[in-house]
Write an enzyme that holds these catalytic residues in place. Structure first.
Site, short mmCIF file in Angstrom:
data_model
loop_
_atom_site.label_atom_id
_atom_site.label_comp_id
_atom_site.label_asym_id
_atom_site.label_seq_id
_atom_site.Cartn_x
_atom_site.Cartn_y
_atom_site.Cartn_z
N ASN A 174 38.58 -0.94 61.83
CA ASN A 174 37.52 -0.67 60.58
C ASN A 174 38.09 -1.98 59.71
OD1 ASN A 174 37.25 0.01 57.95
ND2 ASN A 174 36.79 2.00 58.30
N ASP A 198 36.65 -2.59 56.62
CA ASP A 198 36.17 -2.41 55.18
C ASP A 198 36.94 -3.29 54.36
OD1 ASP A 198 34.55 -0.57 56.06
OD2 ASP A 198 35.87 1.28 55.11
N HIS A 199 38.42 -3.28 54.59
CA HIS A 199 39.22 -3.81 53.42
C HIS A 199 39.19 -5.35 53.71
CE1 HIS A 199 40.01 0.16 51.96
NE2 HIS A 199 40.73 0.42 53.02
N ARG A 246 36.55 -10.59 44.20
CA ARG A 246 35.98 -11.88 43.40
C ARG A 246 34.52 -12.02 43.47
NH1 ARG A 246 39.94 -15.76 41.96
NH2 ARG A 246 41.59 -14.64 41.32
N HIS A 289 32.45 1.49 56.72
CA HIS A 289 31.98 2.65 55.82
C HIS A 289 31.10 2.04 54.64
CE1 HIS A 289 33.33 6.44 53.38
NE2 HIS A 289 31.69 6.24 53.43
N ARG A 296 29.74 2.86 51.69
CA ARG A 296 29.88 3.96 50.49
C ARG A 296 28.70 3.84 49.67
NH1 ARG A 296 35.49 5.73 50.16
NH2 ARG A 296 34.48 6.83 48.21
N ARG A 352 31.36 -0.31 47.17
CA ARG A 352 32.55 -0.98 46.69
C ARG A 352 33.12 -2.09 47.72
NH1 ARG A 352 37.06 4.07 46.85
NH2 ARG A 352 35.46 5.08 45.63
N HIS A 353 33.04 -1.88 49.04
CA HIS A 353 33.52 -3.01 49.74
C HIS A 353 32.16 -3.51 50.58
CE1 HIS A 353 34.17 0.65 52.10
NE2 HIS A 353 35.25 0.84 51.38
N GLU A 385 30.45 4.38 59.37
CA GLU A 385 30.82 6.08 58.58
C GLU A 385 29.96 6.02 57.53
OE1 GLU A 385 34.91 5.39 57.32
OE2 GLU A 385 35.76 5.14 59.25
N THR A 405 40.30 6.71 48.65
CA THR A 405 40.00 6.63 50.03
C THR A 405 39.24 8.07 50.37
OG1 THR A 405 40.36 6.03 52.32
CG2 THR A 405 42.23 6.94 50.83
N THR A 406 38.88 8.15 51.85
CA THR A 406 38.19 9.67 52.16
C THR A 406 39.45 10.59 52.15
OG1 THR A 406 36.87 8.00 53.58
CG2 THR A 406 36.94 10.55 54.01
N GLU A 449 35.76 13.30 65.14
CA GLU A 449 36.93 12.41 65.04
C GLU A 449 37.93 13.39 63.89
OE1 GLU A 449 36.15 8.69 63.19
OE2 GLU A 449 38.16 8.55 62.11
N HIS A 455 42.18 7.88 60.13
CA HIS A 455 42.81 7.91 59.04
C HIS A 455 44.28 7.79 58.75
CE1 HIS A 455 42.49 8.11 54.73
NE2 HIS A 455 41.41 8.19 54.54
N GLY A 456 44.95 6.79 58.03
CA GLY A 456 46.19 6.72 57.83
C GLY A 456 47.00 6.29 59.01
N GLY A 462 41.95 1.09 60.21
CA GLY A 462 41.48 -0.04 59.28
C GLY A 462 42.70 -0.57 58.65
N HIS A 463 43.21 0.23 57.37
CA HIS A 463 44.06 -0.45 56.38
C HIS A 463 45.17 -1.22 57.16
CE1 HIS A 463 47.08 -0.64 53.12
NE2 HIS A 463 45.86 -0.92 52.39
N1 PXP Z 1 38.07 7.35 59.93
C1 PXP Z 1 37.41 7.50 58.76
C2 PXP Z 1 36.33 8.79 59.29
C3 PXP Z 1 37.61 6.85 57.80
O1 PXP Z 1 36.80 7.35 56.70
C4 PXP Z 1 38.46 6.01 57.69
C5 PXP Z 1 38.76 5.36 56.29
O2 PXP Z 1 37.48 4.63 56.07
C6 PXP Z 1 39.36 5.45 58.69
C7 PXP Z 1 39.16 6.26 59.91
C8 PXP Z 1 40.34 4.39 58.90
O3 PXP Z 1 41.35 4.69 57.89
P1 PXP Z 1 42.61 3.60 57.62
O4 PXP Z 1 41.80 2.71 56.87
O5 PXP Z 1 43.46 4.53 56.81
O6 PXP Z 1 43.13 3.07 58.84
#
Ligand code: PXP
Length: 238
Positions: free
Chosen positions: A7, A9-10, A18, A43, A45, A49-50, A70, A100-101, A151, A191-192, A213-214
């Site tokens: 992912n 996004d970040h 910026r 994602h 959104r 935002r990103h 997403e 975040t979600t 998921e 997630h996480g 992702g993060h």
């Molecule tokens: N899966 C889903 C459905 C999510 O919404 C996210 C966050 O956008 C992730 C995975 C990835 O989460 P993380 O950035 O904490 O790894």
């Protein structure tokens, strides 16, 4: 062995800090893919935002592996998905005020809206995954709704404060995973997840895909995207 969806996004979060053109998430996707990412996840959104609409459109033309979008179930977001046609849409809950979600989509409460979104995505030839908490009633509803994949939300597992609490969350995830396998839906989780906590989730029986992702983007700041992806792939395979 589970596949890895990266992912990005970040990467876009840093750019949007910026409102400039760098770092471009399109570059991140290419670097991740070259290092072995099996899918690219973004994602889009509702508040943009990103990830921006332009990112999704360019990624659709450049990503060679699976592109997983997403998305909230809101009709305006489903319009975007049906137009851009990612390989898969993962339906997620979305609140503007969240960082975040927070938790899975409640497909029991939002049954009709989820069914409408699934119908439209399916008609556009897009596979549908539902991001759910590992609760029997949610998984039953996903089966009934005809989702292609579920998921499992691993946020509570990732946030567990003690080893005992983490083990309990893993047991809950394993139970959910078994239900999803028995229903013959594809199984994913995310997630996480981090380099420290990913292995037990990757080893759940039948785990098909991990979306991370993060933690990968955070490591990529120091070691580069390619190395960050390779390290995560090695852990998933261990
Ligand atoms: N899966 C889903 C459905 C999510 O919404 C996210 C966050 O956008 C992730 C995975 C990835 O989460 P993380 O950035 O904490 O790894």
């Amino acid at each position: 062995m589970a596949t890895l969806g990266v992912n990005i996004d970040h990467v876009a979060t840093v750019r949007q800090a910026r409102r400039t053109v760098e770092p471009d998430p399109v570059w991140a996707a290419a670097a991740a893919e070259l290092a072995g990412a099996d899918a690219i996840t973004v994602h889009l959104r509702e508040d943009r935002r990103h990830i921006q609409d332009r990112d999704l459109e360019v990624l659709r033309r450049t990503v060679q592996v699976k592109l997983n979008l997403e998305s909230a179930i809101a009709p305006a977001m489903i319009d975007v998905a049906c137009r851009v046609k990612p390989d898969q849409v993962t339906l997620v809950p979305e609140k503007r005020e969240e960082v975040t979600t927070e938790g899975g989509l409640d497909v029991v409460t939002h049954h009709a809206a989820t069914a409408a979104a699934i119908d439209r995505l399916r008609a556009a030839g897009i596979a549908v995954s539902l991001f759910l908490d590992a609760e029997a009633r949610q998984i039953d509803a996903a089966v009934e709704l005809g989702a292609d994949a579920v998921e499992l939300h691993t946020g509570q597992y990732a946030n567990a404060a003690t080893e005992a609490a983490r083990h309990a969350e893993l047991v809950t995830l394993a139970r959910g995973a078994a239900m999803i396998r028995q229903a013959q839906l594809a199984l994913a989780a995310g997630h996480g997840l981090t380099y420290r906590n990913v292995v037990p989730v990757a080893r759940l029986e039948g785990m098909g895909e991990l979306n991370i992702g993060h933690s990968i983007v955070a490591r990529a700041v120091f070691v580069g995207m390619a190395e960050a992806v390779r390290e995560m792939k090695r852990l998933i395979a261990s």
